[in-house]
Scaffold this motif. Structure first.
Motif, PDB file in Angstrom:
ATOM      1  N   ALA A  55       0.835  -1.206   0.000  1.00 40.79           N
ATOM      2  CA  ALA A  55       0.000   0.000   0.000  1.00 40.79           C
ATOM      3  C   ALA A  55       0.870   1.256   0.000  1.00 40.79           C
ATOM      4  O   ALA A  55       0.588   2.221  -0.718  1.00 40.79           O
ATOM      5  CB  ALA A  55      -0.938  -0.002   1.206  1.00 40.79           C
ATOM      6  N   TYR A  58       2.259   1.829  -3.524  1.00 42.59           N
ATOM      7  CA  TYR A  58       1.264   2.451  -4.409  1.00 42.59           C
ATOM      8  C   TYR A  58       1.045   3.924  -4.046  1.00 42.59           C
ATOM      9  O   TYR A  58       0.921   4.776  -4.924  1.00 42.59           O
ATOM     10  CB  TYR A  58      -0.059   1.689  -4.361  1.00 42.59           C
ATOM     11  CG  TYR A  58      -0.141   0.545  -5.341  1.00 42.59           C
ATOM     12  CD1 TYR A  58      -0.351   0.779  -6.697  1.00 42.59           C
ATOM     13  CD2 TYR A  58      -0.031  -0.775  -4.923  1.00 42.59           C
ATOM     14  CE1 TYR A  58      -0.438  -0.261  -7.605  1.00 42.59           C
ATOM     15  CE2 TYR A  58      -0.120  -1.827  -5.821  1.00 42.59           C
ATOM     16  CZ  TYR A  58      -0.317  -1.565  -7.162  1.00 42.59           C
ATOM     17  OH  TYR A  58      -0.402  -2.598  -8.066  1.00 42.59           O
ATOM     18  N   ALA A 131      -4.308  -4.977  -4.788  1.00 43.69           N
ATOM     19  CA  ALA A 131      -3.658  -3.721  -4.421  1.00 43.69           C
ATOM     20  C   ALA A 131      -3.817  -2.737  -5.571  1.00 43.69           C
ATOM     21  O   ALA A 131      -3.835  -3.133  -6.737  1.00 43.69           O
ATOM     22  CB  ALA A 131      -2.180  -3.947  -4.117  1.00 43.69           C
ATOM     23  N   GLY A 140      -3.340   4.615  -1.485  1.00 44.82           N
ATOM     24  CA  GLY A 140      -2.643   3.394  -1.851  1.00 44.82           C
ATOM     25  C   GLY A 140      -3.285   2.291  -1.037  1.00 44.82           C
ATOM     26  O   GLY A 140      -3.326   2.371   0.193  1.00 44.82           O
ATOM     27  N   PHE A 141      -3.828   1.276  -1.680  1.00 47.56           N
ATOM     28  CA  PHE A 141      -4.629   0.245  -1.018  1.00 47.56           C
ATOM     29  C   PHE A 141      -4.019  -1.121  -1.272  1.00 47.56           C
ATOM     30  O   PHE A 141      -3.595  -1.414  -2.386  1.00 47.56           O
ATOM     31  CB  PHE A 141      -6.053   0.281  -1.585  1.00 47.56           C
ATOM     32  CG  PHE A 141      -6.989  -0.777  -1.061  1.00 47.56           C
ATOM     33  CD1 PHE A 141      -7.816  -0.516   0.023  1.00 47.56           C
ATOM     34  CD2 PHE A 141      -7.065  -2.023  -1.665  1.00 47.56           C
ATOM     35  CE1 PHE A 141      -8.690  -1.479   0.494  1.00 47.56           C
ATOM     36  CE2 PHE A 141      -7.938  -2.997  -1.198  1.00 47.56           C
ATOM     37  CZ  PHE A 141      -8.751  -2.728  -0.116  1.00 47.56           C
ATOM     38  N   ALA A 142      -3.991  -1.966  -0.255  1.00 51.44           N
ATOM     39  CA  ALA A 142      -3.538  -3.349  -0.429  1.00 51.44           C
ATOM     40  C   ALA A 142      -4.276  -4.244   0.550  1.00 51.44           C
ATOM     41  O   ALA A 142      -4.518  -3.854   1.698  1.00 51.44           O
ATOM     42  CB  ALA A 142      -2.036  -3.467  -0.220  1.00 51.44           C
ATOM     43  N   ARG A 162     -12.799  -2.506   0.907  1.00 45.42           N
ATOM     44  CA  ARG A 162     -12.695  -1.435  -0.105  1.00 45.42           C
ATOM     45  C   ARG A 162     -13.984  -0.620  -0.172  1.00 45.42           C
ATOM     46  O   ARG A 162     -13.946   0.614  -0.279  1.00 45.42           O
ATOM     47  CB  ARG A 162     -12.371  -2.068  -1.466  1.00 45.42           C
ATOM     48  CG  ARG A 162     -12.131  -1.090  -2.563  1.00 45.42           C
ATOM     49  CD  ARG A 162     -11.496  -1.719  -3.795  1.00 45.42           C
ATOM     50  NE  ARG A 162     -11.801  -3.096  -4.057  1.00 45.42           N
ATOM     51  CZ  ARG A 162     -12.743  -3.519  -4.918  1.00 45.42           C
ATOM     52  NH1 ARG A 162     -13.460  -2.652  -5.591  1.00 45.42           N
ATOM     53  NH2 ARG A 162     -12.944  -4.808  -5.107  1.00 45.42           N
TER      54      ARG A 162
END
Length: 179
Positions: A55, A58, A131, A140-142, A162
């Motif tokens: 994350a 990203y 991700a 930034g997502f994971a 999410r």
């Protein structure tokens, strides 16, 4: 998982079967965490890391930070709408329609992620992991499950997280697919 994908995955003579079993060291789900497999460099096939670090990577990409060294021009290209291939969106390995830009997945009707403007880019992974980066929100997502799932995208565990982040916390559009 799409039936055509599962059937092709179980046939070592198909493009899908050959893609997922490039050699005996990587054959089978149980092999992916073996040290000798983790040490291999398999492009788009064995990205491994802690979700917090992925994350952060990203998020760094969105700032054109030092971790990846992306330029603002590259970030602009990643955020731009995907251009469909001349032969259509059908992924010949996964047997589903997809949308790519510079090797990353872009949102499409069956798989919505990030803000409604479609600038997000990312990559699903094995077992329900996913991700991505969203330039509009700077997120930034994971996500990686501790127990493997059976979806190419929108694993219910990942989707719930999410959906909560984007719809509830950020006030963005739903992450659920358009049917």
């Amino acid at each position: 998982m799409p039936v055509a994908f599962v059937a092709a995955l179980n046939d070592p003579t198909t493009l899908t079967g050959r893609t997922f079993t490039t050699n005996q060291a990587t054959a089978g789900v149980e092999a992916v965490n073996q040290p000798e497999v983790l040490a291999l460099e398999l492009p788009s096939g064995n990205g491994t890391g802690q979700v917090r670090s992925i994350a952060a990577l990203y998020a760094d990409a969105l700032k054109c930070g030092p971790l990846l060294g992306l330029t603002s021009g590259t970030l602009d290209e990643l955020a731009a709408p995907a251009v469909d291939p001349s032969e259509g969106r059908r992924d010949l390995v996964l047997h589903v329609d997809t949308s790519y830009s510079l090797g990353f997945w872009k949102p499409f009707d069956s798989f919505r992620f990030g803000s409604e403007d479609g600038q997000a880019f990312g990559c699903p992974g094995a077992g329900g992991s996913f991700a991505f980066a969203d330039p509009t929100t700077g997120v930034g997502f994971a996500y990686a499950p501790n127990r493997s799932g059976f979806r190419i995208w929108d694993d219910p565990r990942e989707l719930a997280l999410r959906e909560t982040l984007f719809s509830t916390v950020l006030g963005q559009a739903s992450q659920r697919p358009r049917l």
